[in-house]
Motif scaffolding. Structure first.
Motif, PDB file in Angstrom:
ATOM      1  N   ASN A  99      -9.584  -2.436  -0.027  1.00 51.47           N
ATOM      2  CA  ASN A  99     -10.966  -2.094   0.311  1.00 51.47           C
ATOM      3  C   ASN A  99     -11.846  -3.316   0.090  1.00 51.47           C
ATOM      4  O   ASN A  99     -12.563  -3.425  -0.903  1.00 51.47           O
ATOM      5  N   THR A 100     -11.753  -4.253   1.032  1.00 53.80           N
ATOM      6  CA  THR A 100     -12.381  -5.558   0.867  1.00 53.80           C
ATOM      7  C   THR A 100     -13.832  -5.510   1.339  1.00 53.80           C
ATOM      8  O   THR A 100     -14.118  -5.686   2.536  1.00 53.80           O
ATOM      9  N   ASP A 101     -14.725  -5.229   0.404  1.00 55.36           N
ATOM     10  CA  ASP A 101     -16.159  -5.265   0.727  1.00 55.36           C
ATOM     11  C   ASP A 101     -16.956  -5.510  -0.550  1.00 55.36           C
ATOM     12  O   ASP A 101     -16.410  -5.540  -1.659  1.00 55.36           O
ATOM     13  N   GLN A 102     -18.244  -5.673  -0.373  1.00 55.08           N
ATOM     14  CA  GLN A 102     -19.129  -6.020  -1.485  1.00 55.08           C
ATOM     15  C   GLN A 102     -19.098  -4.970  -2.587  1.00 55.08           C
ATOM     16  O   GLN A 102     -19.170  -5.292  -3.772  1.00 55.08           O
ATOM     17  N   ASN A 103     -18.963  -3.691  -2.211  1.00 53.45           N
ATOM     18  CA  ASN A 103     -19.007  -2.607  -3.204  1.00 53.45           C
ATOM     19  C   ASN A 103     -17.836  -2.657  -4.176  1.00 53.45           C
ATOM     20  O   ASN A 103     -17.945  -2.182  -5.311  1.00 53.45           O
ATOM     21  N   PHE A 132      -8.436  -5.907  -8.575  1.00 51.95           N
ATOM     22  CA  PHE A 132      -8.062  -6.766  -7.450  1.00 51.95           C
ATOM     23  C   PHE A 132      -7.219  -6.009  -6.439  1.00 51.95           C
ATOM     24  O   PHE A 132      -7.406  -6.156  -5.217  1.00 51.95           O
ATOM     25  N   LEU A 133      -6.264  -5.187  -6.902  1.00 52.75           N
ATOM     26  CA  LEU A 133      -5.418  -4.416  -5.992  1.00 52.75           C
ATOM     27  C   LEU A 133      -6.251  -3.437  -5.169  1.00 52.75           C
ATOM     28  O   LEU A 133      -6.001  -3.250  -3.966  1.00 52.75           O
ATOM     29  N   LEU A 152       3.746  -5.079  -6.457  1.00 49.70           N
ATOM     30  CA  LEU A 152       2.508  -4.451  -6.899  1.00 49.70           C
ATOM     31  C   LEU A 152       2.145  -3.348  -5.912  1.00 49.70           C
ATOM     32  O   LEU A 152       1.968  -3.607  -4.716  1.00 49.70           O
ATOM     33  N   TYR A 153       2.067  -2.123  -6.412  1.00 47.98           N
ATOM     34  CA  TYR A 153       1.733  -0.964  -5.582  1.00 47.98           C
ATOM     35  C   TYR A 153       0.258  -0.640  -5.814  1.00 47.98           C
ATOM     36  O   TYR A 153      -0.136  -0.258  -6.917  1.00 47.98           O
ATOM     37  N   THR A 154      -0.543  -0.799  -4.775  1.00 47.73           N
ATOM     38  CA  THR A 154      -2.004  -0.735  -4.937  1.00 47.73           C
ATOM     39  C   THR A 154      -2.498   0.615  -5.454  1.00 47.73           C
ATOM     40  O   THR A 154      -3.539   0.680  -6.100  1.00 47.73           O
ATOM     41  N   ASN A 192       0.835  -1.207   0.000  1.00 45.70           N
ATOM     42  CA  ASN A 192       0.000   0.000   0.000  1.00 45.70           C
ATOM     43  C   ASN A 192       0.869   1.257   0.000  1.00 45.70           C
ATOM     44  O   ASN A 192       0.387   2.357   0.240  1.00 45.70           O
ATOM     45  N   TYR A 193       2.166   1.093  -0.225  1.00 47.32           N
ATOM     46  CA  TYR A 193       3.121   2.194  -0.337  1.00 47.32           C
ATOM     47  C   TYR A 193       4.017   1.906  -1.545  1.00 47.32           C
ATOM     48  O   TYR A 193       4.084   0.786  -2.035  1.00 47.32           O
ATOM     49  N   ASP A 194       4.690   2.937  -2.019  1.00 44.09           N
ATOM     50  CA  ASP A 194       5.570   2.786  -3.181  1.00 44.09           C
ATOM     51  C   ASP A 194       7.014   2.653  -2.693  1.00 44.09           C
ATOM     52  O   ASP A 194       7.618   3.642  -2.272  1.00 44.09           O
ATOM     53  N   PRO A 195       7.610   1.460  -2.726  1.00 41.97           N
ATOM     54  CA  PRO A 195       8.958   1.290  -2.171  1.00 41.97           C
ATOM     55  C   PRO A 195      10.049   1.951  -2.994  1.00 41.97           C
ATOM     56  O   PRO A 195      11.172   2.121  -2.501  1.00 41.97           O
ATOM     57  N   PHE A 196       9.750   2.332  -4.233  1.00 45.00           N
ATOM     58  CA  PHE A 196      10.798   2.894  -5.104  1.00 45.00           C
ATOM     59  C   PHE A 196      10.522   4.330  -5.542  1.00 45.00           C
ATOM     60  O   PHE A 196      11.414   4.994  -6.061  1.00 45.00           O
ATOM     61  N   GLY A 197       9.299   4.791  -5.361  1.00 48.57           N
ATOM     62  CA  GLY A 197       8.995   6.194  -5.620  1.00 48.57           C
ATOM     63  C   GLY A 197       8.744   6.573  -7.066  1.00 48.57           C
ATOM     64  O   GLY A 197       8.779   7.767  -7.400  1.00 48.57           O
TER      65      GLY A 197
END
Length: 295
Positions: A193-197, A187-188, A171-173, A137-142
């Protein structure tokens, strides 16, 4: 330390992600869905080990805990079928020091897996293909890329084929640059944001049904409660250790200050003694001078 409800967890949380992979009803199906979305192909004969721990060679060496280690799916190399290992690591991080060390962490994971991949006497050609996959959920390389694919290569001959069987996929979400399938991008977003919506396609709807099954499972709820209690205990122990370290540092500072003051007092006393001694010497000389007979 605030507790979130099990229903509030997303798939970026280690507990829910691993619960999905180890649950009897969802494990195999969820694993296949994940790898299919990541690699856009079907996988067979998968063996899943969630929270797999590789101990250090001895107590002085660091081990590693891999969130999800998946074995199976052979790759053909010069006629030999070489098994592959997929280490999947959902990773939420906001510590600058850890992010800066990200490449070395990846290197360590590869080394740990490789060190357990060959039996004594086996040919190096049998070394497994290893894919270490981070979902961040963060960018390790910028560079704001949604996908980073990292392999070893020769600097002098960048086009030279150098397939050592090691690949790191990041994979940077929230990444906006780079081309991936719309299904993988969805999917990312769903991972965070894991919910039905956010279950906006058939694969994600299937995964959401699995998530609902796991979150309603009483045994999973009990495990979550126990894991939280364990985390609370470790947090409390850490706080207590921190307070003790602080008190110890304070006591040490007091001792040092006391010793410093004592040393200063000793020096001052020594100087006073020297001055008093000098005064006595001068008084003695003066007395001798006064008692000296005049001519």
């Amino acid at each position: 330390m605030q507790k979130r409800k099990l229903e509030e967890l997303s798939l970026m949380d280690d507990f829910l992600f691993n619960a999905m992979l180890t649950h009897l009803e969802t494990g195999e199906k969820f694993t296949n869905k994940i790898l299919k979305l990541l690699f856009n192909r079907e996988f067979k004969n998968l063996k899943v080990s969630a929270q797999k721990v590789y101990a250090g060679m001895n107590t002085d060496l660091r081990g590693a805990r891999l969130d999800v280690c998946i074995e199976g799916d052979c790759v053909s190399i010069e006629g030999d079928e070489i098994p592959s290992v997929y280490d999947v690591e959902p990773d939420q991080n906001n510590k600058a020091k850890d992010i800066a060390a990200f490449p070395r962490r990846s290197r360590f994971y590869h080394a740990i897996i490789d060190s357990r991949s060959l039996k004594s006497g086996e040919d190096f050609g049998k070394l497994k293909q290893v894919y270490v996959i981070f979902i961040c959920n963060y960018d390790p390389f910028g560079y704001d890329r949604v996908l980073y694919t990292i392999k070893n290569r020769c600097l002098e001959e960048p086009e030279m084929n150098y397939d050592d069987g090691a690949e790191t996929i990041v994979l940077y979400t929230k990444g906006t640059k780079g081309t991936i399938s719309e299904e993988l991008r969805q999917f990312l977003n769903y991972m965070e944001n894991t919910d039905q919506n956010n279950a906006v396609n058939e694969d994600l709807k299937d995964i959401q049904k699995m998530v609902d099954v796991v979150k309603r499972d009483g045994e999973v709820s009990l495990q979550y409660m126990k894991s939280f209690e364990h985390d609370q205990l470790m947090y409390a122990q850490g706080e207590a250790a921190g307070r003790e370290d602080g008190l110890r540092a304070g006591r040490l500072a007091e001792i040092k200050n006391t010793e410093r003051e004592k040393k200063r007092a000793d020096i001052a006393e020594s100087r006073a003694d020297m001055a008093q001694s000098r005064i006595k010497e001068l008084e003695a000389e003066l007395k001798k001078y006064r008692e000296k007979p005049t001519a």
